[in-house]
Structure formats: structure tokens, C-alpha cells
Design an enzyme around this catalytic site. Structure first.
Site, PDB file in Angstrom:
ATOM      1  CB  ALA A  24      38.686  52.397  23.369  1.00  0.00           C
ATOM      2  CB  SER A  26      37.666  55.291  30.951  1.00  0.00           C
ATOM      3  OG  SER A  26      36.917  54.091  31.034  1.00  0.00           O
ATOM      4  N   GLY A  27      40.460  54.206  31.472  1.00  0.00           N
ATOM      5  CA  GLY A  27      41.235  53.152  32.094  1.00  0.00           C
ATOM      6  C   GLY A  27      42.220  52.476  31.161  1.00  0.00           C
ATOM      7  N   GLY A  29      41.643  50.614  28.593  1.00  0.00           N
ATOM      8  CA  GLY A  29      41.297  50.745  27.183  1.00  0.00           C
ATOM      9  C   GLY A  29      41.820  52.037  26.581  1.00  0.00           C
ATOM     10  CG  ASP A  75      25.543  48.414  26.278  1.00  0.00           C
ATOM     11  OD1 ASP A  75      26.290  47.741  27.030  1.00  0.00           O
ATOM     12  OD2 ASP A  75      24.449  48.868  26.641  1.00  0.00           O
ATOM     13  CG  LEU A  76      31.278  44.735  25.016  1.00  0.00           C
ATOM     14  CD1 LEU A  76      32.576  45.032  25.721  1.00  0.00           C
ATOM     15  CD2 LEU A  76      31.424  43.537  24.086  1.00  0.00           C
ATOM     16  CB  SER A 152      40.672  40.435  37.087  1.00  0.00           C
ATOM     17  OG  SER A 152      40.993  40.757  38.428  1.00  0.00           O
ATOM     18  CE1 TYR A 171      25.476  39.764  40.922  1.00  0.00           C
ATOM     19  CE2 TYR A 171      24.982  41.482  42.529  1.00  0.00           C
ATOM     20  CZ  TYR A 171      25.631  41.060  41.382  1.00  0.00           C
ATOM     21  OH  TYR A 171      26.439  41.934  40.699  1.00  0.00           O
TER      22      TYR A 171
END
Length: 310
Positions: A24, A26-27, A29, A75-76, A152, A171
Site C-alpha cells: 500500500a 506505492s503504485g 496500492g 513481507d509477503l 497482470s 530461470y
């Protein structure tokens, strides 16, 4: 009012409702928090960095002195942090009406979470999967309770590397970002199916912002990818106040139904007003979603208990 005519000014009064918004500070959120607070909501700003979260909250209250904000650490990418956030919410008797699973990281160099999971899959999917499951009983008590999971446009064409979820074999940072966003859609739709089957009051919906100038394109990538993101950000992206509309619509508008995905109504869903859009057909496959659900329970240690409505 049709979704196509909907703007932030159309958000109904949210007084008495509590929203938890991840990422929440930035951006998208931050834009979500600002608009919800403007309409009277109590917003729990779930942020990884408390100093940045408090600074963001101060910026909102400077313009909106009556904004009802609360900053909590989350911290997700760290499942221990997710568990601690949920435990504190229960201990404090927090009633949650809407959970906005918004936070995300995009295309960083390969790294692993504290639990050993690839960082994008950990932060974008596993953390939100665990958080939603751990808060589900609190949501059940809410007013018109809803889970909004932000994905997205790049979920189209994504797939799950079930044989290499951590990227240890190979990766590719963009491919693994696409995987995490594809996982968001699989999760949101499977959550809807399971909530409906249980007769729960909670609904699960999805949203995506099209191409929006959130800063995500430049904060995670490095090298030429960071440059490409900056060019997209400057010349093609719609501003964040426009890009946030689909998730605000999903979280607050009347008539939103579980299992819907909202995105921009413009060409290829890149920009525009919020409208119902079609998920990638592969993301609607319940077999793949069920497999991801089982894997997610194993990796997070979170098993969902679906409370039926009274």
C-alpha cells in the site's frame, strides 16, 4: 452505472468498512489506499517497510486529514511475516471487509525467499495464498466481504513450472513473473469455486491494470530490462490513477460477482475504463488450479477452512 462509465468519483461511501491493502505504500496500492480513504474507509496499509509505509500514510493524511489509516508490517515473500501479520490481526480483533491482494515484484534477478521459494512466486502468489487463507475467518464476519487479487495482462500465455517452481533448473525472470501472475488468476478463480461450494459469504474477484505507470517496471528489473521498462513507463503506460480503476471497481462497485476479472476496456486491455474481461482460457482450467492449490498448501503450510454462511 456501467463499468465503462465508472471513475474513482463513482466509489460508493465506504464508511464503516475495513480494507487490507498489500503493497500500500506505492503504485497501485497507494492509489487504492488514497481513493478508499477519500470515501471514508478504514485502510490497513500492509507494507514491507514500515518507514516507507508511514511516509506514504503521512502523504495521504496531509491532503486528507480525516483519512483513517493504519500501517502494519507485512513481507509477503516471508511466510513467517505473513503468519505474524495474520496472528496480530486476530489478536487485535480486526474485522476485515475487503482484502486487496495487490503487492508484487517484477522480473528481479533470481533469488530465494527465507523459506527457499523463488522470490516472484513467493511474493506474488504464495504470500497472498497464505494471507488469504489465514484471514478468511475474519473476512467471513465482514460486510459484503470480498477478496480482490490483482494480476497482470501478462498472465495470458503464462504457465506453471510444476517441475521447477524455484527456477533451479532454468530461470528466466520475465517467464517466472508471468508464471506468478498466471498463478494469481488460477488462485482467484479456484478460490471463487471453493467459496461458492462452501456457501460462503466471501467472494473472490480478480483485476488487472493493463499497462500502467506504477514503477513496477523499473523497480525490479535490471540492465536492459530496466531501460525497456522505463521506456514503456514513459511512452505507453496510462497513469496510475487510471490503472487502479479495475481493482477499485472490483473492491467497491455494486453488482460485482465472484469469479469475474476486471481490466481496461481499450485495445488488448492495455488501457481504458474498467470492464469485465476474459481470463486466459488455460487459467480457467480447474485441474491445473486444483494442482496449484495443493502445491500451495504444501509449500505454505496453510490449509483453508471454508466457513459456510449462517
Amino acid at each position: 452505472m456501467s463499468a465503462q462509465a465508472w471513475t474513482a468519483e463513482s466509489i460508493p461511501d465506504q464508511t464503516g468498512r475495513t480494507f487490507v491493502v498489500t503493497g500500500a505504500n506505492s503504485g497501485l496500492g497507494l492509489a487504492t489506499t488514497r481513493q478508499l480513504a477519500r470515501r471514508g474507509a478504514h485502510v490497513v496499509m500492509a507494507v514491507r517497510n514500515l518507514d516507507r509505509g508511514r511516509a506514504a500514510a503521512a502523504g495521504i493524511t496531509a491532503a486528507q486529514p480525516d483519512a483513517d489509516l493504519e500501517v502494519r508490517c507485512l513481507d509477503l515473500a516471508d511466510l513467517d511475516s505473513v503468519a505474524a501479520f495474520a496472528s496480530a490481526a486476530h489478536a487485535d480483533g480486526l474485522r476485515i471487509d475487503v482484502l486487496v491482494n495487490n503487492a508484487g515484484v517484477m522480473a528481479p534477478p533470481r533469488s530465494l525467499s527465507p523459506q527457499g521459494h523463488e522470490s516472484q512466486f513467493a511474493a506474488n502468489h504464495l504470500g497472498h495464498f497464505a494471507l488469504t487463507g489465514l484471514l478468511l475467518d475474519l473476512l467471513q464476519r465482514g460486510r459484503d466481504p470480498c477478496v480482490v487479487t490483482v494480476t497482470s495482462i501478462v498472465h495470458h500465455g503464462g504457465f506453471i513450472h510444476f517441475d521447477d517452481l524455484s527456477g533451479a533448473k532454468k530461470y528466466a525472470r520475465v517467464e517466472f513473473y508471468d508464471q506468478s501472475k498466471f498463478a494469481n488468476v488460477l488462485f482467484g478463480l479456484e478460490l471463487d469455486r471453493r467459496l461458492r461450494s462452501a456457501g460462503s459469504r466471501v467472494t473472490s474477484v480478480l483485476a488487472h491494470p493493463g499497462v500502467s505507470a506504477t514503477g513496477l517496471q523499473t523497480s525490479g528489473p535490471t540492465g536492459w530490462m530496466k531501460l525497456a521498462g522505463a521506456l514503456v513507463h514513459r511512452f505507453f503506460a496510462q497513469d496510475v490513477e487510471q490503472g487502479v480503476l479495475p481493482q477499485l471497481y472490483a473492491a467497491t462497485a455494486a453488482g460485482v460477482e465472484g469469479g469475474q476479472l476486471y481490466g481496461p476496456d481499450g485495445w488488448r486491455e492495455l488501457r481504458g475504463r474498467p470492464t469485465v474481461v476474459r481470463p486466459d482460457p488455460n487459467a480457467e482450467d480447474p485441474t491445473t488450479a486444483g494442482r496449484l492449490w495443493e502445491v500451495s498448501e504444501d509449500l505454505t503450510g496453510v490449509s483453508y477452512a471454508f466457513p459456510a454462511s449462517a
